[in-house]
Design a protein around this motif. Structure first.
Motif, PDB file in Angstrom:
ATOM      1  N   ASN A  81     -23.378  -0.905 -11.934  1.00 33.15           N
ATOM      2  CA  ASN A  81     -22.774  -1.840 -10.898  1.00 33.15           C
ATOM      3  C   ASN A  81     -22.475  -0.891  -9.439  1.00 33.15           C
ATOM      4  O   ASN A  81     -21.288  -0.183 -10.107  1.00 33.15           O
ATOM      5  CB  ASN A  81     -21.642  -3.018 -11.508  1.00 33.15           C
ATOM      6  CG  ASN A  81     -21.694  -3.642 -13.250  1.00 33.15           C
ATOM      7  OD1 ASN A  81     -23.300  -3.825 -13.049  1.00 33.15           O
ATOM      8  ND2 ASN A  81     -21.149  -3.919 -13.635  1.00 33.15           N
ATOM      9  N   PHE A  82     -22.502  -2.032  -8.671  1.00 33.15           N
ATOM     10  CA  PHE A  82     -21.677  -1.098  -7.836  1.00 33.15           C
ATOM     11  C   PHE A  82     -20.679  -2.173  -7.068  1.00 33.15           C
ATOM     12  O   PHE A  82     -21.076  -2.992  -7.201  1.00 33.15           O
ATOM     13  CB  PHE A  82     -22.442  -0.358  -6.854  1.00 33.15           C
ATOM     14  CG  PHE A  82     -23.612   0.323  -6.701  1.00 33.15           C
ATOM     15  CD1 PHE A  82     -22.997   2.281  -6.889  1.00 33.15           C
ATOM     16  CD2 PHE A  82     -24.883   0.200  -7.395  1.00 33.15           C
ATOM     17  CE1 PHE A  82     -24.119   2.673  -6.620  1.00 33.15           C
ATOM     18  CE2 PHE A  82     -25.787   0.634  -7.842  1.00 33.15           C
ATOM     19  CZ  PHE A  82     -25.584   2.285  -7.448  1.00 33.15           C
ATOM     20  N   ARG A  83     -20.326  -1.362  -6.427  1.00 34.84           N
ATOM     21  CA  ARG A  83     -18.557  -2.340  -5.994  1.00 34.84           C
ATOM     22  C   ARG A  83     -17.808  -2.323  -4.686  1.00 34.84           C
ATOM     23  O   ARG A  83     -17.787  -0.350  -4.895  1.00 34.84           O
ATOM     24  CB  ARG A  83     -17.834  -3.659  -6.513  1.00 34.84           C
ATOM     25  CG  ARG A  83     -17.260  -2.443  -7.292  1.00 34.84           C
ATOM     26  CD  ARG A  83     -16.140  -2.958  -8.902  1.00 34.84           C
ATOM     27  NE  ARG A  83     -14.990  -2.132  -9.249  1.00 34.84           N
ATOM     28  CZ  ARG A  83     -14.526  -1.693  -8.665  1.00 34.84           C
ATOM     29  NH1 ARG A  83     -13.489  -2.189  -7.867  1.00 34.84           N
ATOM     30  NH2 ARG A  83     -12.764  -0.918  -9.781  1.00 34.84           N
ATOM     31  N   ILE A  84     -17.351  -2.668  -4.456  1.00 32.26           N
ATOM     32  CA  ILE A  84     -16.336  -1.915  -3.197  1.00 32.26           C
ATOM     33  C   ILE A  84     -15.714  -1.665  -3.333  1.00 32.26           C
ATOM     34  O   ILE A  84     -14.708  -2.854  -3.440  1.00 32.26           O
ATOM     35  CB  ILE A  84     -16.302  -2.558  -1.555  1.00 32.26           C
ATOM     36  CG1 ILE A  84     -18.474  -2.092  -0.745  1.00 32.26           C
ATOM     37  CG2 ILE A  84     -15.737  -1.933  -0.597  1.00 32.26           C
ATOM     38  CD1 ILE A  84     -18.648  -0.769  -0.353  1.00 32.26           C
ATOM     39  N   SER A  85     -14.043  -1.173  -3.283  1.00 31.91           N
ATOM     40  CA  SER A  85     -12.945  -0.799  -3.517  1.00 31.91           C
ATOM     41  C   SER A  85     -12.002  -0.157  -1.805  1.00 31.91           C
ATOM     42  O   SER A  85     -12.944   0.564  -1.251  1.00 31.91           O
ATOM     43  CB  SER A  85     -12.492  -0.104  -4.871  1.00 31.91           C
ATOM     44  OG  SER A  85     -11.293   0.423  -4.622  1.00 31.91           O
ATOM     45  N   ILE A  86     -11.401  -1.691  -1.710  1.00 34.64           N
ATOM     46  CA  ILE A  86     -10.571  -0.372  -0.728  1.00 34.64           C
ATOM     47  C   ILE A  86      -8.262   0.036  -0.598  1.00 34.64           C
ATOM     48  O   ILE A  86      -8.204  -0.475  -2.131  1.00 34.64           O
ATOM     49  CB  ILE A  86      -9.986  -1.496   0.759  1.00 34.64           C
ATOM     50  CG1 ILE A  86      -9.236  -3.161  -0.239  1.00 34.64           C
ATOM     51  CG2 ILE A  86     -11.417  -2.647   0.943  1.00 34.64           C
ATOM     52  CD1 ILE A  86      -9.415  -4.055   0.708  1.00 34.64           C
ATOM     53  N   SER A  87      -7.902   0.807   0.256  1.00 33.15           N
ATOM     54  CA  SER A  87      -7.075   1.354  -0.570  1.00 33.15           C
ATOM     55  C   SER A  87      -6.047   0.937   1.232  1.00 33.15           C
ATOM     56  O   SER A  87      -6.319   0.565   1.831  1.00 33.15           O
ATOM     57  CB  SER A  87      -7.111   2.743  -0.141  1.00 33.15           C
ATOM     58  OG  SER A  87      -7.566   3.529  -1.217  1.00 33.15           O
ATOM     59  N   SER A  88      -4.913   0.302   0.820  1.00 31.93           N
ATOM     60  CA  SER A  88      -4.420   0.131   2.164  1.00 31.93           C
ATOM     61  C   SER A  88      -2.708   0.691   1.750  1.00 31.93           C
ATOM     62  O   SER A  88      -2.017   0.696   0.831  1.00 31.93           O
ATOM     63  CB  SER A  88      -4.089  -1.869   2.322  1.00 31.93           C
ATOM     64  OG  SER A  88      -3.378  -2.354   1.100  1.00 31.93           O
ATOM     65  N   GLU A  89      -2.468  -0.055   3.018  1.00 29.59           N
ATOM     66  CA  GLU A  89      -0.568   0.546   3.071  1.00 29.59           C
ATOM     67  C   GLU A  89      -0.149  -0.819   2.414  1.00 29.59           C
ATOM     68  O   GLU A  89      -0.533  -1.993   2.654  1.00 29.59           O
ATOM     69  CB  GLU A  89      -0.101   0.768   4.434  1.00 29.59           C
ATOM     70  CG  GLU A  89      -0.614   1.375   5.433  1.00 29.59           C
ATOM     71  CD  GLU A  89      -0.672   1.493   7.195  1.00 29.59           C
ATOM     72  OE1 GLU A  89       0.767   0.366   7.042  1.00 29.59           O
ATOM     73  OE2 GLU A  89      -0.796   1.593   7.965  1.00 29.59           O
ATOM     74  N   GLY A  90       1.198  -0.111   1.677  1.00 35.83           N
ATOM     75  CA  GLY A  90       2.157  -1.541   1.627  1.00 35.83           C
ATOM     76  C   GLY A  90       2.696  -1.999   2.382  1.00 35.83           C
ATOM     77  O   GLY A  90       3.093  -0.864   3.031  1.00 35.83           O
ATOM     78  N   LYS A  91       3.067  -3.663   2.528  1.00 39.42           N
ATOM     79  CA  LYS A  91       4.929  -4.134   3.184  1.00 39.42           C
ATOM     80  C   LYS A  91       5.120  -4.648   2.159  1.00 39.42           C
ATOM     81  O   LYS A  91       4.939  -5.082   1.488  1.00 39.42           O
ATOM     82  CB  LYS A  91       3.533  -4.844   4.230  1.00 39.42           C
ATOM     83  CG  LYS A  91       1.864  -4.483   5.367  1.00 39.42           C
ATOM     84  CD  LYS A  91       3.045  -3.260   5.877  1.00 39.42           C
ATOM     85  CE  LYS A  91       2.266  -2.495   7.174  1.00 39.42           C
ATOM     86  NZ  LYS A  91       2.938  -1.772   8.222  1.00 39.42           N
ATOM     87  N   GLU A  92       6.772  -5.412   2.989  1.00 41.86           N
ATOM     88  CA  GLU A  92       7.295  -5.438   2.432  1.00 41.86           C
ATOM     89  C   GLU A  92       7.131  -7.060   2.550  1.00 41.86           C
ATOM     90  O   GLU A  92       7.178  -7.773   1.951  1.00 41.86           O
ATOM     91  CB  GLU A  92       8.663  -5.491   2.849  1.00 41.86           C
ATOM     92  CG  GLU A  92       9.482  -3.782   2.715  1.00 41.86           C
ATOM     93  CD  GLU A  92      10.537  -4.047   3.812  1.00 41.86           C
ATOM     94  OE1 GLU A  92      11.490  -4.155   3.572  1.00 41.86           O
ATOM     95  OE2 GLU A  92      10.986  -2.461   3.846  1.00 41.86           O
ATOM     96  N   LYS A  93       6.159  -7.708   3.499  1.00 40.59           N
ATOM     97  CA  LYS A  93       6.114  -8.711   3.676  1.00 40.59           C
ATOM     98  C   LYS A  93       4.330  -9.587   3.287  1.00 40.59           C
ATOM     99  O   LYS A  93       3.658  -8.604   4.235  1.00 40.59           O
ATOM    100  CB  LYS A  93       6.946  -9.185   4.610  1.00 40.59           C
ATOM    101  CG  LYS A  93       8.374  -9.840   4.626  1.00 40.59           C
ATOM    102  CD  LYS A  93       8.980 -10.229   6.017  1.00 40.59           C
ATOM    103  CE  LYS A  93      10.448  -9.630   6.526  1.00 40.59           C
ATOM    104  NZ  LYS A  93      10.460 -10.273   7.994  1.00 40.59           N
ATOM    105  N   MET A  94       4.424 -10.450   2.804  1.00 41.22           N
ATOM    106  CA  MET A  94       2.602 -10.672   2.533  1.00 41.22           C
ATOM    107  C   MET A  94       2.539 -10.704   4.025  1.00 41.22           C
ATOM    108  O   MET A  94       1.563 -10.282   4.212  1.00 41.22           O
ATOM    109  CB  MET A  94       2.559 -11.789   1.836  1.00 41.22           C
ATOM    110  CG  MET A  94       1.284 -12.101   1.485  1.00 41.22           C
ATOM    111  SD  MET A  94       0.937 -13.888   0.385  1.00 41.22           S
ATOM    112  CE  MET A  94       2.014 -14.183  -0.274  1.00 41.22           C
ATOM    113  N   GLU A  95       3.094 -11.526   4.373  1.00 39.61           N
ATOM    114  CA  GLU A  95       2.312 -12.176   6.455  1.00 39.61           C
ATOM    115  C   GLU A  95       1.763 -11.097   7.057  1.00 39.61           C
ATOM    116  O   GLU A  95       1.563 -10.756   7.834  1.00 39.61           O
ATOM    117  CB  GLU A  95       3.778 -12.738   6.634  1.00 39.61           C
ATOM    118  CG  GLU A  95       4.855 -12.582   7.192  1.00 39.61           C
ATOM    119  CD  GLU A  95       5.771 -13.009   6.340  1.00 39.61           C
ATOM    120  OE1 GLU A  95       7.023 -12.564   6.076  1.00 39.61           O
ATOM    121  OE2 GLU A  95       4.798 -13.192   5.209  1.00 39.61           O
TER     122      GLU A  95
END
Length: 129
Positions: A81-95
């Motif tokens: 299987n192939f799939r996309i994965s992402i990495s992001s910065e963490g934030k204190e608030k969901m919004e």
């Protein structure tokens, strides 16, 4: 199947000057196999023509990226299987999390059962140094 390996000295990651160095086994690639060789191998074990095999392989190469870009996981049976994965910065608030927080994306390949079985059946031999 025998995989040849060589011995490589490596330092500690993230330590200036390499820190304590240790020796590790590193696999040696014995060559490359391209679409032509794959086509010839499939041709020998099937009744499908080389032109048809190449057409299907190139169609996969054209189709898989589009499906991944649509957010789909691409399942190729025993291949895997192939799939996309992402990495992001963490934030204190969901919004506060938005598309700008995404640092990178990559394609993850998970091998199917038959490919995983190949790994358990490998034998290794040390190459002359």
């Amino acid at each position: 199947m025998t995989i040849k390996f060589k011995v490589t000295e490596k330092g500690q990651p993230g330590v200036i000057g390499g820190g304590t160095k240790s020796f590790y086994a590193t696999s040696i690639k014995s060559g490359d196999t391209g679409i032509e060789e794959i086509t010839e191998s499939i041709e020998k074990i099937s009744t499908v023509s080389g032109a048809d095999i190449r057409a299907v392989l190139y169609a996969l190469i054209d189709t898989i990226p589009t499906m991944l870009a649509d957010g789909k996981s691409v399942k190729l049976g025993e291949i895997g299987n192939f799939r996309i994965s992402i990495s992001s910065e963490g934030k204190e608030k969901m919004e506060d999390v938005n598309a700008g927080c995404i640092k990178k994306s990559k394609i993850i390949f998970t091998p199917g059962k038959k490919l995983k079985t190949t790994l358990s059946n490998l034998k290794f031999s040390k190459a002359a140094q």
